[in-house]
Structure formats: structure tokens, C-alpha cells
Design a protein around this motif. Structure first.
Motif, PDB file in Angstrom:
ATOM      1  N   THR A  16       1.788   6.436  -1.630  1.00  0.00           N
ATOM      2  CA  THR A  16       1.433   6.739  -3.006  1.00  0.00           C
ATOM      3  C   THR A  16       2.704   6.697  -3.842  1.00  0.00           C
ATOM      4  O   THR A  16       3.741   7.213  -3.436  1.00  0.00           O
ATOM      5  N   ILE A  22       0.250  -3.354  -5.252  1.00  0.00           N
ATOM      6  CA  ILE A  22      -0.042  -2.097  -5.938  1.00  0.00           C
ATOM      7  C   ILE A  22      -1.497  -2.102  -6.359  1.00  0.00           C
ATOM      8  O   ILE A  22      -1.928  -3.003  -7.081  1.00  0.00           O
ATOM      9  N   GLU A  23      -2.229  -1.149  -5.874  1.00  0.00           N
ATOM     10  CA  GLU A  23      -3.627  -0.889  -6.215  1.00  0.00           C
ATOM     11  C   GLU A  23      -4.320  -1.977  -7.032  1.00  0.00           C
ATOM     12  O   GLU A  23      -4.330  -1.940  -8.263  1.00  0.00           O
ATOM     13  N   GLN A  42      -0.674   5.799  -8.129  1.00  0.00           N
ATOM     14  CA  GLN A  42      -1.342   4.622  -7.565  1.00  0.00           C
ATOM     15  C   GLN A  42      -0.917   4.445  -6.108  1.00  0.00           C
ATOM     16  O   GLN A  42       0.161   4.856  -5.696  1.00  0.00           O
ATOM     17  N   SER A  43      -1.772   3.780  -5.335  1.00  0.00           N
ATOM     18  CA  SER A  43      -1.417   3.491  -3.948  1.00  0.00           C
ATOM     19  C   SER A  43      -0.700   2.143  -3.896  1.00  0.00           C
ATOM     20  O   SER A  43      -0.897   1.281  -4.755  1.00  0.00           O
ATOM     21  N   PRO A  59       2.828  -0.704 -12.905  1.00  0.00           N
ATOM     22  CA  PRO A  59       2.618   0.339 -11.877  1.00  0.00           C
ATOM     23  C   PRO A  59       2.736   1.727 -12.489  1.00  0.00           C
ATOM     24  O   PRO A  59       3.484   1.934 -13.453  1.00  0.00           O
ATOM     25  N   LYS A  60       1.983   2.675 -11.938  1.00  0.00           N
ATOM     26  CA  LYS A  60       1.988   4.047 -12.448  1.00  0.00           C
ATOM     27  C   LYS A  60       2.039   5.024 -11.279  1.00  0.00           C
ATOM     28  O   LYS A  60       1.540   4.730 -10.193  1.00  0.00           O
TER      29      LYS A  60
END
Length: 181
Positions: A116, A169-170, A153-154, A149-150
């Protein structure tokens, strides 16, 4: 059950305090401690075998207290491998290196990590530094297009060709990444 036999059940792996010694084929002195402990089993007389176990377990305990040896079980070893994922090291036998056995690496779960995102920082030009929950820092080496990306997020990071890494990224596309700390 004697202390020696219980110790044999607990000891799963002996690691050297100085990893640089692992690259050599010669058996390090720390591994000799473990070998000597195992040789106690071959003594037929009960009293002599127990004395041997007591002596060798004492030697291992002393070495452990001096941080000359470290004993890890398989789950601790796998945690260590995942923590070090992305760094380049010489092939260290106690971390599963030495032989090019990709199937064994795949089995151990070191060919990829699922994590994560804990933090993100823009590096400009669509590149990002991404901090994972375990403290690892990764950087994208190519621009991320679409969604930025944040945190939360996975991300899945996999080994790729020639020592490189690819991250996803997710729901985004796969991008090249490298471990920076």
C-alpha cells in the motif's frame, strides 16, 4: 527431552553477522558452530552425547549474545527478503541466492511485492517518488500517465528483465521503477 534436542528443533538457520563472508565457498566459523552441534547426534553414549549438546548449545548461545550468529525461522527470513526487495546485493546463500533457481525464488514470494502506498511526491515530468507502508522508497523512471498515484492505493512491483522492476498502481498501466531507499 533434553535441552540439546529441543534446540535442534528451534534452530532453523544460522546467519553470519558479517555477510561479506557468505560469498566465499569456505565454510565460515559461525557455520562450524552449527555443524559441531549436529555432530553431537552421532555420539552413542547418552552421557557423552548430552555433554556434547550442552557444550555446543552453550557455544551457540554465547555467539548469539555476541551477535556473531543470528537465528531466523522461515517467516522471519521471508519478511527480510521482502524488506530488501528491489535492492541489488551479491548472491547471498542465506537470503536464497547462490543458485539461479527462479522457481524457488517464485515460491518464496520474492519475485514481486504487493503493498500500500503511504506517501507520494512529484519529481516533475510525470515521475513520482512513492513511499510504501514498510518504509521502502521507490521512484518511477518513466512518466505516469492518466491518474496520479495517491496514498492508500495498492501497488504491485515485480522483477523484470535484466534486474529492472515494473510497478502497477491500482488499475493503471505498468511502469518502470527503481528502489531508492
Amino acid at each position: 527431552m533434553t535441552r540439546g534436542y529441543k534446540m535442534l528443533g528451534v534452530v532453523t538457520l544460522v546467519l553470519m553477522a558479517n555477510p561479506g563472508q557468505a560469498a566465499t565457498k569456505a565454510r565460515p566459523p559461525q557455520a562450524e558452530l552449527f555443524t559441531n552441534l549436529l555432530q553431537c547426534r552421532s555420539i552413542a553414549a547418552d552421557a557423552e552425547r548430552l555433554a556434547c549438546f550442552d557444550r555446543q548449545v552453550g557455544a551457540m548461545e554465547t555467539a548469539s549474545q555476541r551477535d556473531e550468529v543470528v537465528v531466523l525461522d522461515k517467516s522471519e527470513l521471508n519478511k527480510t527478503r521482502k524488506t530488501l526487495f528491489g535492492f541489488s546485493f551479491p548472491k547471498l546463500p542465506f537470503l536464497g541466492g547462490g543458485d539461479d533457481d527462479d522457481a524457488a525464488k517464485e515460491e518464496e514470494g520474492v519475485s514481486h511485492i504487493q503493498a500500500t502506498i503511504a506517501s507520494v511526491r512529484s519529481l516533475g515530468y510525470g515521475k513520482w517518488q512513492i513511499g510504501l507502508e514498510d518504509g521502502a522508497q521507490w521512484m518511477t523512471t518513466e512518466a505516469v500517465t492518466g491518474r496520479d498515484p495517491k496514498a492508500g492505493q495498492s501497488i504491485e512491483i515485480k522483477r523484470a528483465a535484466m534486474g529492472s522492476f515494473m510497478g502497477k498502481i491500482e488499475g493503471g498501466r505498468t511502469i518502470r521503477m527503481k528502489r531508492v531507499s
